[in-house]
Design an enzyme around this catalytic site. Structure first.
Site, PDB file in Angstrom:
ATOM      1  N   PHE A  27       0.809  -1.213   0.000  1.00 38.66           N
ATOM      2  CA  PHE A  27       0.000   0.000   0.000  1.00 38.66           C
ATOM      3  C   PHE A  27       0.845   1.267   0.000  1.00 38.66           C
ATOM      4  CE2 PHE A  27      -1.845  -3.552   2.285  1.00 38.66           C
ATOM      5  CZ  PHE A  27      -2.971  -3.791   1.514  1.00 38.66           C
ATOM      6  N   SER A  30       7.976  -1.789   1.319  1.00 36.33           N
ATOM      7  CA  SER A  30       8.717  -0.743   2.022  1.00 36.33           C
ATOM      8  C   SER A  30      10.090  -1.256   2.458  1.00 36.33           C
ATOM      9  CB  SER A  30       7.936  -0.241   3.237  1.00 36.33           C
ATOM     10  OG  SER A  30       7.588  -1.321   4.081  1.00 36.33           O
ATOM     11  N   ASP A  86       7.091  -8.512  11.539  1.00 33.78           N
ATOM     12  CA  ASP A  86       5.687  -8.751  11.164  1.00 33.78           C
ATOM     13  C   ASP A  86       5.329 -10.166  11.611  1.00 33.78           C
ATOM     14  OD1 ASP A  86       3.189  -9.106   9.738  1.00 33.78           O
ATOM     15  OD2 ASP A  86       3.859  -7.589   8.313  1.00 33.78           O
ATOM     16  N   GLY A 110      -1.314 -10.919   8.809  1.00 30.96           N
ATOM     17  CA  GLY A 110      -2.220  -9.859   8.356  1.00 30.96           C
ATOM     18  C   GLY A 110      -2.766  -9.060   9.518  1.00 30.96           C
ATOM     19  N   SER A 140       5.351  -7.338  17.283  1.00 36.61           N
ATOM     20  CA  SER A 140       6.372  -6.321  17.565  1.00 36.61           C
ATOM     21  C   SER A 140       6.541  -6.035  19.056  1.00 36.61           C
ATOM     22  CB  SER A 140       6.055  -5.024  16.818  1.00 36.61           C
ATOM     23  OG  SER A 140       4.855  -4.473  17.284  1.00 36.61           O
ATOM     24  N   ASP A 144       4.229   0.841  10.601  1.00 35.04           N
ATOM     25  CA  ASP A 144       3.202   0.573   9.583  1.00 35.04           C
ATOM     26  C   ASP A 144       2.594  -0.811   9.838  1.00 35.04           C
ATOM     27  OD1 ASP A 144       1.654   0.966   7.283  1.00 35.04           O
ATOM     28  OD2 ASP A 144       3.198   0.167   5.947  1.00 35.04           O
ATOM     29  N   HIS A 194      -3.196  -0.614  12.305  1.00 35.04           N
ATOM     30  CA  HIS A 194      -3.483   0.814  12.216  1.00 35.04           C
ATOM     31  C   HIS A 194      -4.549   1.277  13.207  1.00 35.04           C
ATOM     32  CE1 HIS A 194      -0.905   0.441   8.830  1.00 35.04           C
ATOM     33  NE2 HIS A 194      -1.129   1.650   8.364  1.00 35.04           N
ATOM     34  N   HIS A 216       3.311   5.400   8.524  1.00 40.15           N
ATOM     35  CA  HIS A 216       2.579   5.353   7.262  1.00 40.15           C
ATOM     36  C   HIS A 216       1.093   5.591   7.514  1.00 40.15           C
ATOM     37  CE1 HIS A 216       1.450   3.373   3.231  1.00 40.15           C
ATOM     38  NE2 HIS A 216       1.974   4.561   3.014  1.00 40.15           N
ATOM     39  N   ASP A 217       0.391   6.003   6.460  1.00 39.38           N
ATOM     40  CA  ASP A 217      -1.067   6.199   6.506  1.00 39.38           C
ATOM     41  C   ASP A 217      -1.466   7.306   7.482  1.00 39.38           C
ATOM     42  OD1 ASP A 217      -1.686   3.976   4.634  1.00 39.38           O
ATOM     43  OD2 ASP A 217      -0.790   2.785   6.234  1.00 39.38           O
TER      44      ASP A 217
HETATM   45 MG    MG Z   1       0.551   1.284   5.360  1.00 40.94          MG
END
Ligand code: MG
Length: 217
Positions: free
Chosen positions: A25, A57, A77, A81, A130, A148, A151, A176-177
């Site tokens: 994204f 990224s 990560d 998801g 994390s 990132d 969110h 991010h975002d």
């Molecule tokens: Mg993002």
């Protein structure tokens, strides 16, 4: 002296191509900004990102680490998801769903992409939550942290709390975002950066598309 003497080293063409084609994204301009920041910051210390997904990224950051030649990128990560990528949610991708185990899995795509980008030695995958990694991460301070992961408010606050204080003076904290306009996206990263930039230790560096950047004083 000609201007070319000061030209910034360019990303490897192959790595750039793999990054652009990888699922994800991140916009190209955001990737280029991460590359630019990591080129400088990875000389201070290792870089670390939360939210590897399929490596987009990570390749921009990791190729900068390779070129600077000092420190690697740790890419964290759980590869299952985030909440918004689960079945039925807005960012669900059926091609990243393991129908045998009935869960999301992005690790194979990530692994393949960093290999194709030639960055196996510069990107260190950490397949875990994390906050758990943070609990066992001791003395290593970081040149750049890119947040990132999840969110939602809880995840963003947790990642900030776990990692922001590891950024070295002169290093970067990126989110991010970041959407100042609630109509364009979730507000947790934006609110987090608004909170942090008011603190004395952070200097606001800028917003590049939706990449928000702070610099540690
Ligand atoms: Mg993002």
């Amino acid at each position: 002296m000609s201007g070319a003497a000061h030209a910034r080293p360019a990303m490897a063409a192959r790595a750039r191509e793999v990054a652009i084609q990888a699922k994800g994204f991140l916009k190209e301009a955001e990737g280029d900004k991460l590359f630019e920041l990591a080129l400088e910051a990875s000389r201070l210390g290792p870089c670390l990102e939360i939210g590897s997904y399929c490596g987009k990224s990570g390749i921009f950051l990791g190729d900068a680490c390779r070129i600077a030649g000092q420190n690697p990128l740790f890419s964290i990560d759980h590869h299952r998801g985030s909440a918004e990528q689960q079945p039925g949610q807005e960012y669900f991708d059926p091609n990243l769903y393991d129908c045998v185990e009935n869960r999301m899995t992005t690790l194979a795509d990530f692994w393949r992409n960093i290999g194709r980008a030639g960055l196996d030695s510069w990107i260190i995958p950490v397949a875990a939550d994390s906050s758990i990694v943070s609990r066992y991460w001791r003395d290593t301070s970081l040149g750049l942290v890119f947040i990132d992961g999840g969110h939602g408010e809880f995840d963003v606050l947790s990642d900030y709390g776990c990692w922001a204080n590891r950024v070295l003076s002169g290093g970067y904290l990126c989110f991010h975002d970041v959407y100042p306009d609630p109509a364009r996206g979730g507000q947790a990263p934006y609110q987090m950066i608004q909170y942090a930039r008011a603190l004395p230790e952070w200097e606001y560096y800028g917003l590049f598309e939706s990449l928000g950047v702070l610099r540690r004083r």
